[in-house]
Design a protein around this motif. Structure first.
Motif, PDB file in Angstrom:
ATOM      1  N   LYS A  19       0.827  -1.199   0.000  1.00 55.60           N
ATOM      2  CA  LYS A  19       0.000   0.000   0.000  1.00 55.60           C
ATOM      3  C   LYS A  19       0.868   1.258   0.000  1.00 55.60           C
ATOM      4  CE  LYS A  19      -3.864   2.093   2.481  1.00 55.60           C
ATOM      5  NZ  LYS A  19      -4.776   1.969   3.663  1.00 55.60           N
ATOM      6  N   THR A  20       1.948   1.173   0.821  1.00 55.31           N
ATOM      7  CA  THR A  20       2.877   2.319   0.899  1.00 55.31           C
ATOM      8  C   THR A  20       3.528   2.579  -0.467  1.00 55.31           C
ATOM      9  OG1 THR A  20       3.315   1.902   3.219  1.00 55.31           O
ATOM     10  CG2 THR A  20       4.910   3.252   2.038  1.00 55.31           C
ATOM     11  N   ASN A  21       3.944   1.464  -1.084  1.00 55.03           N
ATOM     12  CA  ASN A  21       4.574   1.606  -2.409  1.00 55.03           C
ATOM     13  C   ASN A  21       3.606   2.204  -3.431  1.00 55.03           C
ATOM     14  OD1 ASN A  21       6.995   0.578  -1.502  1.00 55.03           O
ATOM     15  ND2 ASN A  21       6.508  -1.532  -2.067  1.00 55.03           N
ATOM     16  N   LEU A  22       2.331   1.814  -3.322  1.00 55.47           N
ATOM     17  CA  LEU A  22       1.314   2.318  -4.233  1.00 55.47           C
ATOM     18  C   LEU A  22       1.135   3.829  -4.060  1.00 55.47           C
ATOM     19  CD1 LEU A  22      -0.834   1.693  -6.371  1.00 55.47           C
ATOM     20  CD2 LEU A  22      -2.448   1.217  -4.502  1.00 55.47           C
ATOM     21  N   VAL A  23       1.120   4.211  -2.781  1.00 53.80           N
ATOM     22  CA  VAL A  23       0.971   5.644  -2.492  1.00 53.80           C
ATOM     23  C   VAL A  23       2.166   6.424  -3.013  1.00 53.80           C
ATOM     24  CG1 VAL A  23       0.864   7.363  -0.659  1.00 53.80           C
ATOM     25  CG2 VAL A  23      -0.527   5.289  -0.503  1.00 53.80           C
ATOM     26  N   LEU A  24       3.375   5.871  -2.767  1.00 53.28           N
ATOM     27  CA  LEU A  24       4.592   6.548  -3.238  1.00 53.28           C
ATOM     28  C   LEU A  24       4.626   6.657  -4.764  1.00 53.28           C
ATOM     29  CD1 LEU A  24       7.268   5.017  -0.835  1.00 53.28           C
ATOM     30  CD2 LEU A  24       6.396   7.365  -0.839  1.00 53.28           C
ATOM     31  N   ASN A  25       4.271   5.565  -5.404  1.00 53.67           N
ATOM     32  CA  ASN A  25       4.250   5.576  -6.879  1.00 53.67           C
ATOM     33  C   ASN A  25       3.239   6.597  -7.413  1.00 53.67           C
ATOM     34  OD1 ASN A  25       6.208   3.598  -7.066  1.00 53.67           O
ATOM     35  ND2 ASN A  25       4.749   1.909  -7.103  1.00 53.67           N
ATOM     36  N   SER A  26       2.090   6.648  -6.701  1.00 55.85           N
ATOM     37  CA  SER A  26       1.066   7.616  -7.114  1.00 55.85           C
ATOM     38  C   SER A  26       1.586   9.041  -6.970  1.00 55.85           C
ATOM     39  CB  SER A  26      -0.206   7.422  -6.275  1.00 55.85           C
ATOM     40  OG  SER A  26      -0.750   6.140  -6.500  1.00 55.85           O
ATOM     41  N   LEU A  27       2.272   9.276  -5.835  1.00 56.14           N
ATOM     42  CA  LEU A  27       2.825  10.610  -5.613  1.00 56.14           C
ATOM     43  C   LEU A  27       3.879  10.958  -6.668  1.00 56.14           C
ATOM     44  CD1 LEU A  27       3.165  10.606  -1.700  1.00 56.14           C
ATOM     45  CD2 LEU A  27       1.536  11.919  -3.091  1.00 56.14           C
ATOM     46  N   ILE A  28       4.709   9.955  -6.967  1.00 56.17           N
ATOM     47  CA  ILE A  28       5.737  10.186  -7.999  1.00 56.17           C
ATOM     48  C   ILE A  28       5.097  10.541  -9.342  1.00 56.17           C
ATOM     49  CG2 ILE A  28       7.541   9.058  -9.372  1.00 56.17           C
ATOM     50  CD1 ILE A  28       8.253   7.507  -6.809  1.00 56.17           C
ATOM     51  N   ILE A  29       4.049   9.809  -9.690  1.00 59.88           N
ATOM     52  CA  ILE A  29       3.354  10.081 -10.956  1.00 59.88           C
ATOM     53  C   ILE A  29       2.761  11.483 -10.950  1.00 59.88           C
ATOM     54  CG2 ILE A  29       1.362   9.417 -12.350  1.00 59.88           C
ATOM     55  CD1 ILE A  29       1.951   6.492 -11.500  1.00 59.88           C
ATOM     56  N   ILE A  30       2.149  11.832  -9.795  1.00 60.51           N
ATOM     57  CA  ILE A  30       1.549  13.179  -9.681  1.00 60.51           C
ATOM     58  C   ILE A  30       2.614  14.259  -9.837  1.00 60.51           C
ATOM     59  CG2 ILE A  30       0.415  14.781  -8.079  1.00 60.51           C
ATOM     60  CD1 ILE A  30      -1.115  12.317  -6.973  1.00 60.51           C
ATOM     61  N   VAL A  31       3.768  14.040  -9.168  1.00 54.56           N
ATOM     62  CA  VAL A  31       4.855  15.000  -9.266  1.00 54.56           C
ATOM     63  C   VAL A  31       5.345  15.132 -10.707  1.00 54.56           C
ATOM     64  CG1 VAL A  31       7.243  15.463  -8.607  1.00 54.56           C
ATOM     65  CG2 VAL A  31       5.593  14.757  -6.872  1.00 54.56           C
ATOM     66  N   LEU A  33       3.651  14.515 -13.391  1.00 52.03           N
ATOM     67  CA  LEU A  33       2.620  15.213 -14.162  1.00 52.03           C
ATOM     68  C   LEU A  33       2.681  16.725 -13.935  1.00 52.03           C
ATOM     69  CD1 LEU A  33      -0.407  12.757 -13.735  1.00 52.03           C
ATOM     70  CD2 LEU A  33       0.919  13.191 -15.811  1.00 52.03           C
ATOM     71  N   LEU A  34       2.901  17.070 -12.645  1.00 53.76           N
ATOM     72  CA  LEU A  34       3.025  18.504 -12.326  1.00 53.76           C
ATOM     73  C   LEU A  34       4.230  19.126 -13.042  1.00 53.76           C
ATOM     74  CD1 LEU A  34       2.179  18.522  -8.498  1.00 53.76           C
ATOM     75  CD2 LEU A  34       0.806  19.524 -10.356  1.00 53.76           C
ATOM     76  N   ILE A  35       5.321  18.378 -13.028  1.00 52.01           N
ATOM     77  CA  ILE A  35       6.535  18.867 -13.712  1.00 52.01           C
ATOM     78  C   ILE A  35       6.277  19.061 -15.208  1.00 52.01           C
ATOM     79  CG2 ILE A  35       8.901  18.266 -14.366  1.00 52.01           C
ATOM     80  CD1 ILE A  35       9.150  16.922 -11.619  1.00 52.01           C
ATOM     81  N   LEU A  36       5.614  18.056 -15.796  1.00 54.65           N
ATOM     82  CA  LEU A  36       5.297  18.154 -17.232  1.00 54.65           C
ATOM     83  C   LEU A  36       4.365  19.332 -17.513  1.00 54.65           C
ATOM     84  CD1 LEU A  36       4.809  14.367 -18.125  1.00 54.65           C
ATOM     85  CD2 LEU A  36       6.704  15.856 -18.806  1.00 54.65           C
ATOM     86  N   PHE A  37       3.393  19.549 -16.624  1.00 53.42           N
ATOM     87  CA  PHE A  37       2.437  20.638 -16.781  1.00 53.42           C
ATOM     88  C   PHE A  37       3.131  22.003 -16.715  1.00 53.42           C
ATOM     89  CE2 PHE A  37      -0.551  23.690 -14.915  1.00 53.42           C
ATOM     90  CZ  PHE A  37      -1.536  23.687 -15.892  1.00 53.42           C
ATOM     91  N   VAL A  38       3.991  22.102 -15.705  1.00 52.05           N
ATOM     92  CA  VAL A  38       4.732  23.361 -15.548  1.00 52.05           C
ATOM     93  C   VAL A  38       5.655  23.608 -16.747  1.00 52.05           C
ATOM     94  CG1 VAL A  38       6.470  24.567 -14.192  1.00 52.05           C
ATOM     95  CG2 VAL A  38       4.603  23.361 -13.039  1.00 52.05           C
ATOM     96  N   ALA A  39       6.340  22.544 -17.179  1.00 47.66           N
ATOM     97  CA  ALA A  39       7.243  22.668 -18.320  1.00 47.66           C
ATOM     98  C   ALA A  39       6.489  23.065 -19.585  1.00 47.66           C
ATOM     99  CB  ALA A  39       7.999  21.357 -18.533  1.00 47.66           C
ATOM    100  N   TYR A  40       5.314  22.500 -19.762  1.00 46.02           N
ATOM    101  CA  TYR A  40       4.481  22.825 -20.934  1.00 46.02           C
ATOM    102  C   TYR A  40       4.071  24.289 -20.903  1.00 46.02           C
ATOM    103  CZ  TYR A  40       0.464  23.038 -24.026  1.00 46.02           C
ATOM    104  OH  TYR A  40      -0.426  23.402 -25.000  1.00 46.02           O
TER     105      TYR A  40
END
Length: 222
Positions: A19-31, A33-40
């Protein structure tokens, strides 16, 4: 029973870790996505700023072309003005030269008191006088017909010598000068009779009548 507890503990730990790994992976994906959004957004913003720069460049080019055209137009106007000024200056120079030439002609006049009779106040001779030109050709014989070309050319020579305009000149006599070959003699006056002259003319072949002597008269003797 101890084995069951250990088994349950391991299962719970694995589930929690998963569960912890899932949460971490989700956070990484969100981060990410945020990076890609900001870069765009940054990239898109950069393009938006670049567009006005191109537009600005086009505007500057148009302004430069307009300025160049204005400069060319100004140069052309100045060149035309200079050309016109040169032409006016040349005409003025020619006028001044002609005026100077006339004055020089007058300065060559030889004036003596008296003349061929007591009615003559003074006699004027000028070596700069020239034939007035002619439209006649061939052998010349003086013609004293008021409608003839020869008559008109003689009057032109009289006007040239006296300065009297044809419209302000009364002709009292125009005929042959018996004292010389191919010569004529005229007596004329201004309309108001303030200027009165005897004028002696000589025919020059191919060049027309030339004044040779002018006598200023005290009065017209008919």
């Amino acid at each position: 029973m101890t084995n069951d507890f250990n088994s349950n503990s391991r299962s719970g730990y694995r589930a929690k870790r998963k569960k912890t790994n899932l949460v971490l992976n989700s956070l990484i994906i969100i981060v990410l996505l945020l990076i890609l959004f900001v870069a765009y957004n940054i990239f898109a913003s950069g393009n938006d700023h670049a567009a006005p720069k191109k537009e600005s460049t086009k505007t500057e080019q148009k302004e430069t072309q307009h300025t160049e055209k204005q400069a060319e137009k100004k140069e052309k106007t100045e060149a035309d003005d200079e050309s016109s000024s040169d032409q006016v200056s040349e005409e003025e120079q020619q006028s001044e030269e002609a005026s100077t030439s006339e004055k020089a002609d007058e300065s060559q006049e030889v004036v003596t008191d008296g003349g061929s009779s007591s009615n003559v106040l003074k006699t004027i001779e000028n070596p700069s006088w020239k034939p007035v030109g002619t439209t006649q050709s061939g052998e010349h014989t003086a013609v004293y017909d008021t409608n003839s070309v020869d008559w008109q050319e003689m009057l032109e020579a009289v006007s040239y010598a006296t300065g009297l305009d044809g419209s302000n000149m009364t002709v009292y006599w125009l005929g042959r000068d018996k004292s010389t070959q191919n010569g004529s003699f005229a007596t004329v006056a201004s309309k108001d009779k303030q200027q009165k002259y005897n004028v002696y003319l000589q025919w020059v072949d191919g060049e027309g009548w030339m004044p040779t002597r002018v006598e200023e008269l005290a009065e017209i003797v008919k």
